[in-house]
Structure formats: structure tokens, C-alpha cells
Write a protein that holds these residues in place. Structure first.
Motif, PDB file in Angstrom:
ATOM      1  N   LEU A 100       0.825  -1.206   0.000  1.00  8.52           N
ATOM      2  CA  LEU A 100       0.000   0.000   0.000  1.00  8.52           C
ATOM      3  C   LEU A 100       0.863   1.261   0.000  1.00  8.52           C
ATOM      4  O   LEU A 100       0.543   2.235  -0.692  1.00  8.52           O
ATOM      5  N   GLU A 101       1.954   1.248   0.735  1.00 11.64           N
ATOM      6  CA  GLU A 101       2.863   2.392   0.731  1.00 11.64           C
ATOM      7  C   GLU A 101       3.518   2.575  -0.635  1.00 11.64           C
ATOM      8  O   GLU A 101       3.675   3.691  -1.117  1.00 11.64           O
ATOM      9  N   SER A 102       3.866   1.472  -1.279  1.00 12.82           N
ATOM     10  CA  SER A 102       4.521   1.587  -2.581  1.00 12.82           C
ATOM     11  C   SER A 102       3.548   2.052  -3.662  1.00 12.82           C
ATOM     12  O   SER A 102       3.953   2.753  -4.584  1.00 12.82           O
ATOM     13  N   VAL A 103       2.270   1.698  -3.547  1.00 10.87           N
ATOM     14  CA  VAL A 103       1.314   2.186  -4.545  1.00 10.87           C
ATOM     15  C   VAL A 103       1.081   3.691  -4.357  1.00 10.87           C
ATOM     16  O   VAL A 103       0.884   4.422  -5.325  1.00 10.87           O
ATOM     17  N   GLU A 104       1.166   4.172  -3.125  1.00 16.03           N
ATOM     18  CA  GLU A 104       1.062   5.614  -2.887  1.00 16.03           C
ATOM     19  C   GLU A 104       2.219   6.334  -3.569  1.00 16.03           C
ATOM     20  O   GLU A 104       2.032   7.347  -4.251  1.00 16.03           O
ATOM     21  N   ILE A 105       3.422   5.805  -3.416  1.00 18.20           N
ATOM     22  CA  ILE A 105       4.596   6.390  -4.074  1.00 18.20           C
ATOM     23  C   ILE A 105       4.430   6.323  -5.590  1.00 18.20           C
ATOM     24  O   ILE A 105       4.736   7.279  -6.305  1.00 18.20           O
TER      25      ILE A 105
END
Length: 122
Positions: A100-105
Motif C-alpha cells: 500500500l505504501e509503494s502504490v502511494e509512491i
């Protein structure tokens, strides 16, 4: 029928009109994927894929000369609402949180946010 059981034990036998009901490993119910182990990794990956498809189909909006603030609002409205639908029910592992953090980035980088980080938005 699905039996959610984190310990991995064998299922139960339920009969309906003399017939055994089939026990499945995953089930799509009201748009969400339930798995027999109780984790939501499959659902999270599915939501990420849906959000990326939505992002790419709306890419022409994000390439126009809108302010950074407006682009962020469009991403929040169009992608995050789709990505986080029913997220309050998710059981997350560290790997899911990382995804989820990487999709935000990814959303921010695809929007050119990394290049505009130091500039003020007026």
C-alpha cells in the motif's frame, strides 16, 4: 461455503438436502475476496490493480496543466476511494502495508510529484 480458519486445519462437513457443500479456499462476496486463512493479501492486491487501472484510464486528466493541489485531490478522489474500499475490514501483514505504501509512491511519481516536491502550490 468458506470456513475462515487461520490455523490451517481441515474444513468442516456441512450437508444440505443430503449433499455435501463444497468448501472453497476463496470466495468473492459483495465485491470483496474472502480467503479461508482470514488474510486480505488477495483483496489488497486486487484493489491495487483496480486503482492502477483507474489511474491509467484517467491519466489524461492528470497530464493537463492543473495545479498540484488539484491533481492530488483527483488522485485522492478517483484512486484512493477505489483502493481503500472496505479497508477497515482488512487484516494486514507487513508485506500488505509495504504494498500500500509503494502504490502511494507510484501514484505520486506517475503524477510527476517527485519533480515538483520543492515547489509551492499557489
Amino acid at each position: 461455503m468458506i470456513r475462515i480458519n487461520k490455523s490451517g486445519e481441515d474444513g468442516v462437513t456441512i450437508k444440505l438436502n443430503g449433499n455435501n457443500l463444497e468448501q472453497v479456499k476463496s470466495l468473492k462476496y459483495l465485491g470483496s475476496t474472502l480467503t479461508s486463512n482470514g488474510y486480505c493479501s488477495t483483496e489488497i492486491r486486487s484493489r491495487i490493480a483496480l486503482a492502477k487501472v483507474a489511474f491509467n484510464s484517467r491519466r489524461e486528466l492528470l497530464t493537463k496543466k492543473f495545479s498540484i493541489r488539484l491533481k492530488k485531490k483527483m488522485i485522492k478522489t478517483l484512486m484512493w476511494s477505489l483502493l481503500l474500499y472496505r479497508s477497515e475490514l482488512w487484516t494486514q501483514k507487513k508485506e500488505d502495508i509495504r504494498r500500500l505504501e509503494s502504490v502511494e509512491i507510484w501514484f505520486l511519481e506517475e503524477n510527476g510529484e517527485d519533480k515538483l516536491e520543492g515547489k509551492s502550490d499557489k
